[in-house]
Design an enzyme around this catalytic site. Structure first.
Site, PDB file in Angstrom:
ATOM      1  N   MET A  39      32.504 -82.455 -95.512  1.00 53.70           N
ATOM      2  CA  MET A  39      31.874 -83.132 -94.375  1.00 53.70           C
ATOM      3  C   MET A  39      31.069 -82.108 -93.582  1.00 53.70           C
ATOM      4  O   MET A  39      31.535 -80.995 -93.366  1.00 53.70           O
ATOM      5  CB  MET A  39      32.962 -83.761 -93.509  1.00 53.70           C
ATOM      6  CG  MET A  39      32.455 -84.230 -92.166  1.00 53.70           C
ATOM      7  SD  MET A  39      33.595 -85.322 -91.314  1.00 53.70           S
ATOM      8  CE  MET A  39      34.945 -84.234 -90.999  1.00 53.70           C
ATOM      9  N   CYS A  40      29.902 -82.517 -93.145  1.00 53.37           N
ATOM     10  CA  CYS A  40      29.039 -81.623 -92.374  1.00 53.37           C
ATOM     11  C   CYS A  40      29.736 -81.141 -91.112  1.00 53.37           C
ATOM     12  O   CYS A  40      30.534 -81.846 -90.517  1.00 53.37           O
ATOM     13  CB  CYS A  40      27.772 -82.348 -91.930  1.00 53.37           C
ATOM     14  SG  CYS A  40      26.764 -82.923 -93.284  1.00 53.37           S
TER      15      CYS A  40
END
Lengths: 227, 243
Positions: free
Chosen positions: B1-2
């Site tokens: 996930m960013c």
């Protein structure tokens, strides 16, 4: 009393030391300094010890906790005490999302506020929040008690199973199949015990109880045509 | 996930440390994965400056380019381990020399309006919104959803809306899950979608406001132990502006 400074010692080493503890250990009080937002602090502990963490922690602090008492003198990121089996976790500050997620036992106390999805899928854990909780709290909550002295956000108890929810403040809205239920003597007794265990002062009669209407998770023969 | 971070300096005396502070914040996010990382730095638009984007396909390739640009201009440029994308302002007087130096590189282009959006999440109606924005005259370089969000905010502001109004409009127009952090020449904005699955934490002192996907990203900011720390509310537009 072991004191572990996480600015000097790797978190992995702390957790490993905690995992090596035996039930008869003499090292029953631990202090952890400078967590500085690290994730997974004191996860997977399975020993009757007290761990006091000085500062803010990141995600999943005290995850999978068993028997231990973990005290966070700061805020906790998302998933604090997730999957707790037994023991106690006490957050002196605020907790982020999914506090106590899928917890099976033990007691989670949050002195501040908890944000969205507090107690999501709780399976027997007891959670006491002295502040407010965010939206979708107790989403799909199966069992256990969620006690909120402040307010609850939108969609409280959406798709709830058999957990009991007690809220003192305002509930913004109730989720699918969640309804207000009568607060009976047995509930007041449970509530009183939980408030005492959490060190919270509140009048049990000021709470309202919420729970499942039981129309969502139960099969109705009238709906057989849908299957 | 960013992992995304943002820093808005209320106190201009901190400006010389902006690169250092932002580098520290972004470096903690690099633990989340090696695909790409990047910076955009905005400040008061001085006459005679141009904004340049430095871009590379692979993390690591850009380090050489950054070094050459920094060397050519005799400035320090912030950078982190997995940079693929950096936006900086450079004095116009240096541009001819700079373009000669890196003319062969496909990785440099000038951006028009000074605006940057970073996004943690995933939009679902970005293709429809993109078609609409193309009809309005915007161009896109990728199929990416975040580029659509940036384009949407840009289009709204070009129509005369303030940053606050543009972000508020995105709540209705954009579908999906997101935490947006937007930087403009003078403003800084944070917005989480109403369901707010993506993590977010903010800290504020009278000298700065910071955003991070993790609190860990904020721990080295000056006086962070005295900062007000809070989680931004879902569906609430937060804006800070330099006046």
């Amino acid at each position: 009393m072991p004191i572990v400074d996480l600015s000097q010692t790797a978190l992995r080493e702390l957790n490993r030391s905690l995992h090596l503890l035996t039930p008869d250990t003499d090292e029953t009080r631990w202090r952890v300094l400078n967590p500085r937002g690290q994730h997974a602090v004191a996860v997977g502990v399975d020993a009757p010890v007290v761990i006091e963490v000085e500062g803010h922690v990141g995600y999943y602090c005290a995850g999978m906790n068993k028997q231990a008492t973990v005290i966070v003198n700061g805020n906790a990121g998302q998933g604090v005490a997730e999957n707790m089996m037994s023991g106690q976790v006490h957050v002196r500050g605020d907790a982020s999302q999914a506090a106590g997620a899928t917890g099976c036992g033990g007691l989670l106390v949050i002195d501040g506020n908890a944000s969205a999805r507090c107690g999501i899928s709780m399976k027997g854990i007891d959670i006491v929040v002295k502040g407010s909780v965010g939206h979708l709290s107790a989403f799909m909550a199966q069992a256990g008690n969620l006690v909120v002295l402040g307010d609850a956000g939108e969609a409280l108890g959406d798709s709830i199973y058999e957990a009991d929810l007690f809220v003192c403040g305002e509930v913004k809205s109730l989720g699918a199949d969640c309804i207000e239920k009568p607060l009976e003597d047995s509930h007041k007794l449970t509530l009183r015990g939980l408030l005492e265990a959490a060190g919270a002062t509140a009048d049990v009669d000021a709470f309202r109880r919420y729970g499942s209407a039981r129309t969502l998770y139960n099969f109705h023969v009238d709906n057989i045509g849908s299957y | 996930m960013c992992g995304i971070v943002g820093l808005f300096l209320k106190d201009e005396t901190l400006a010389p440390r902006l690169g250092e502070l932002l580098t520290g914040m972004l470096s903690t996010m690099c633990d989340r994965g090696p695909d790409s990382a990047g910076f955009a730095v905005y400040g008061s638009e001085e006459p005679g400056t141009l904004k340049l984007t430095l871009r590379s396909a692979q993390a690591g390739e850009i380090v050489d380019l950054i070094a050459r640009v920094a060397g050519a201009l005799d400035i320090t440029l912030p950078h982190a381990a997995h940079d693929t994308h950096v936006v900086v302002s450079v004095p116009q007087a240096h541009v001819d020399y700079f373009l000669l130096e890196v003319a062969k590189s496909p990785a440099v282009h000038m951006v028009g309006s000074g605006r940057c959006l970073v996004h943690n999440g995933s939009l679902s109606n970005h293709n429809a919104v993109r078609r609409d924005l193309i009809r309005k005259g915007l161009t896109f370089q990728t199929e990416n959803d975040s580029e659509v969000a940036a384009g949407f905010v840009t289009a709204k502001m070009q129509e005369g809306l303030s940053l606050q109004q543009a972000m508020t409009a995105s709540l209705k127009a954009l579908d999906g899950f997101y935490t947006f952090v937007v930087g403009t020449e003078s403003g800084f904005s944070v917005l989480r979608d109403p369901i707010a699955c993506k993590p977010a934490v903010m800290a504020e002192t009278d000298r700065w406001v910071a955003f991070g996907t993790e609190y860990r990203a904020l721990v080295n900011l000056p006086s962070v132990d005295d900062a007000r720390v809070w989680e931004p509310m879902p569906a609430k537009v937060y804006v800070w502006e330099r006046h």
